[in-house]
Design an enzyme around this catalytic site. Structure first.
Site, PDB file in Angstrom:
ATOM      1  N   GLU A  56     131.321  10.841  18.592  1.00  8.40           N
ATOM      2  CA  GLU A  56     130.192  11.400  17.837  1.00  8.40           C
ATOM      3  C   GLU A  56     128.945  10.776  18.423  1.00  8.40           C
ATOM      4  O   GLU A  56     128.536   9.682  18.021  1.00  8.40           O
ATOM      5  CB  GLU A  56     130.251  10.969  16.367  1.00  8.40           C
ATOM      6  CG  GLU A  56     131.407  11.505  15.586  1.00  8.40           C
ATOM      7  CD  GLU A  56     131.329  12.981  15.330  1.00  8.40           C
ATOM      8  OE1 GLU A  56     130.296  13.605  15.666  1.00  8.40           O
ATOM      9  OE2 GLU A  56     132.308  13.509  14.809  1.00  8.40           O
ATOM     10  N   CYS A  99     121.903  10.906  13.269  1.00  6.14           N
ATOM     11  CA  CYS A  99     122.242  11.689  14.459  1.00  6.14           C
ATOM     12  C   CYS A  99     121.934  13.153  14.206  1.00  6.14           C
ATOM     13  O   CYS A  99     121.751  13.915  15.145  1.00  6.14           O
ATOM     14  CB  CYS A  99     123.690  11.469  14.877  1.00  6.14           C
ATOM     15  SG  CYS A  99     124.838  11.764  13.567  1.00  6.14           S
TER      16      CYS A  99
HETATM   17  C1  UN1 Z   1     125.115  10.103  11.412  1.00  6.82           C
HETATM   18  O1  UN1 Z   1     123.888  10.146  11.431  1.00  6.82           O
HETATM   19  O2  UN1 Z   1     125.751   9.410  12.242  1.00  6.82           O
HETATM   20  O3  UN1 Z   1     124.976  15.020   8.065  1.00  6.82           O
HETATM   21  C2  UN1 Z   1     125.952  10.781  10.396  1.00  6.82           C
HETATM   22  C3  UN1 Z   1     124.425  13.929   7.830  1.00  6.82           C
HETATM   23  C4  UN1 Z   1     125.266  12.840   7.230  1.00  6.82           C
HETATM   24  C5  UN1 Z   1     125.997  12.086   8.289  1.00  6.82           C
HETATM   25  C6  UN1 Z   1     125.162  11.632   9.441  1.00  6.82           C
HETATM   26  N1  UN1 Z   1     126.197  13.424   6.308  1.00  6.82           N
HETATM   27  O4  UN1 Z   1     123.245  13.724   8.044  1.00  6.82           O
END
Ligand code: UN1
Length: 509
Positions: free
Chosen positions: A263, A297
């Site tokens: 990820e 992310c």
């Molecule tokens: C991340 O930023 O690594 O969709 C995960 C989202 C959260 C998860 C983010 N449920 O922004």
């Protein structure tokens, strides 16, 4: 001295220690890992880093535990995760405190992160009775073909500072019901949150009779991550972080034919079409771009607005950005907390300077707040930058609240822009035109793992599979059938006749 607008480092340390005491997770002090808080930039506690020998031992213990855990019926394994979910409900506010103290998230988002953990526990408990395989029609008489999912082994989880607890929970709750055991290397920036999670799971294990070694925690730097990447006993390495990290971890695990679930970075865009509800779009965009101080992310980094509505949309956005409350994340009025480190702030400054040098125009924000009051903390004003084209810095993920804005004329052009970056995590379209929405979500639309209509790019629910394409790494975690990455598939052909029949009509003997 800090002004009354920020708590003192001492007060935050006391608060963290109180929480850890309530969780029965007071750490032994030591050397190698320093817990700190981005709220003031101050140091909280020095903790002992896990040595390479201790990490070896942790993998060995988790591997030994796997050999018994894999034979425990999956619904029984679910009981451990159900108890973990109960403990998370009970200690929701405490764990959220640690997330705020270490990651700087505002209260509501820190509580949301713990809610996400509770949700995935619930999901995993249900999953523990639904690890379904297939029955396949055999081409041979008197034969039966079945596909069964078996536990995989030790899962090495490498996680980032920005979701210091939830990303662990996505992986761990699912891995545990799948019959795997977990060795976790959290970000060095969030060790206290990690200790609290580890402790809650140890309690759940004790209370449900599961082996303690179903989970081990490694505190320290990237060397520990490399150890997980190289150890053949670690069947799957699930790593969340930058593309740079993924480029190192991926090939190392692949070299020993281990599995990875990556990820990595996102460079997420939102397309705002002429028919969009601009008030709704603006609210969604502000949360997605400025929320979590741009440190998800899934953060919205690129806005692709139709030229007929770009002006009206930007008016709404610049006015909202001008009023964003920035500061102490424990203050209920705050919407934007600190950046995690000075390096993150340097990266933001660098990106803004580069964007300007490349012809970009700063439309909002970009300044630093509270620098005099807290010189070691980095509060940044979320920025909006008008750019022409997508070369240079716009192609990169800068982990800070910068929104690059471009305009488009045709939806085809907007889709091409959405897709023309190396990353492929999340994307959104704002439109009231069903045809446009369908096209954006279709095979010829967005190339991302996550495609949203009339909501922002961030804040996904756990029920869907989470992850993205291209440099985002291709992995899927969390809901849907992401659990399959944590298991191995076994195809069994059973001949219940009294004749040997070869497939493909082959005759022999
Ligand atoms: C991340 O930023 O690594 O969709 C995960 C989202 C959260 C998860 C983010 N449920 O922004």
């Amino acid at each position: 001295a800090l002004p009354s607008t920020l708590p003192s480092t001492d007060a935050l340390r006391r608060r963290a220690l109180d929480v850890l005491a309530r969780l029965d997770a007071v750490p032994a002090e030591g050397h190698g890992v320093r817990a700190r808080t981005p709220i003031t930039g101050g140091s909280l506690l020095d903790l002992a880093a896990t040595t390479a020998d201790a990490a070896e031992e942790a993998v060995a213990a988790a591997h030994a535990a796997f050999l018994t855990w894999r034979a425990v019926p999956a619904p029984r394994r679910g009981e451990l995760v159900r108890r973990l979910g109960d403990l998370l409900r009970e200690h929701k506010a405490d764990l959220a405190d640690l997330v705020t103290i270490e990651a700087g998230k505002i209260r509501s988002e820190a509580l949301g992160e713990v809610q996400e953990m509770i949700d995935i526990c619930d999901f995993a408990v249900g999953l523990s009775r639904q690890l379904y395989g297939r029955t396949i029609a055999s081409e041979r008489p008197g034969h039966r073909l079945t596909e069964t999912w078996h536990p995989l082994g030790v899962v090495g989880v490498i996680s980032a500072f920005n979701f210091p607890a939830a990303v662990w929970a996505w992986n761990t709750a699912v891995a545990l019901v799948c019959g795997d055991t977990v060795v976790w290397k959290p970000s060095e920036l969030t060790p206290l949150t990690a200790l609290a999670c580890d402790r809650l799971l140890a309690r759940a294990a004790d209370e449900t009779g599961a082996p303690r070694e179903v989970h081990r925690l490694l505190l320290g730097d990237r060397v520990l991550g490399e150890l997980l990447a190289d150890d053949p006993r670690v069947a799957l390495v699930s790593a969340t972080g930058s593309v740079r990290m993924g480029r190192q971890v991926g090939p190392r695990v692949a070299a020993r034919f281990g599995r990875t679930l990556l990820e990595l970075g996102g460079n997420n865009a939102a397309v705002v079409a002429p028919s969009a509800d601009l008030d709704l779009a603006a609210s969604a965009i502000v949360f997605a771009a400025a929320g979590t101080a741009g440190q998800r992310c899934t953060t919205l980094r690129r806005l692709i607005a139709h030229e007929d509505v770009a002006g009206a949309l930007l008016d709404r956005l610049t006015s909202a950005y001008g009023r964003l409350p920035i500061g102490d994340p424990f203050d209920d009025a705050t919407l934007v907390g600190p950046l995690i480190t000075g390096q993150a702030h340097d990266a933001m400054r660098h990106a803004l300077d580069t964007a300007r040098a490349e012809g970009g125009k700063l439309l909002a924000g970009g300044g630093r707040r509270l620098a005099q009051a807290a010189p070691a903390a980095f509060y940044a004003e979320p920025a909006i930058v008008r750019v022409e084209g997508q070369n240079g810095i716009v192609r990169e993920e800068t982990f800070a609240p910068i929104l690059y804005v471009q305009t488009y004329r045709t939806l085809d052009e907007a889709i091409a822009l959405n897709n023309a970056v190396p990353q492929g995590l999340s994307s959104s379209v704002f439109t009231r035109d069903v045809g446009e929405a369908e096209l954006f979500t279709s095979a010829t639309g967005s190339d991302c793992g996550i495609v949203n209509v009339n909501i922002g790019t961030s804040g996904a629910e756990i029920g869907g599979a989470f992850g993205g394409e291209k440099e985002t790494g291709g992995g899927r975690e969390s809901g849907s059938d992401a659990w399959r990455a944590y298991m191995r598939r076994s195809t069994a052909t059973v001949n219940y006749s009294d004749r040997l029949t070869l497939a493909q009509n082959v005759s022999f003997l």
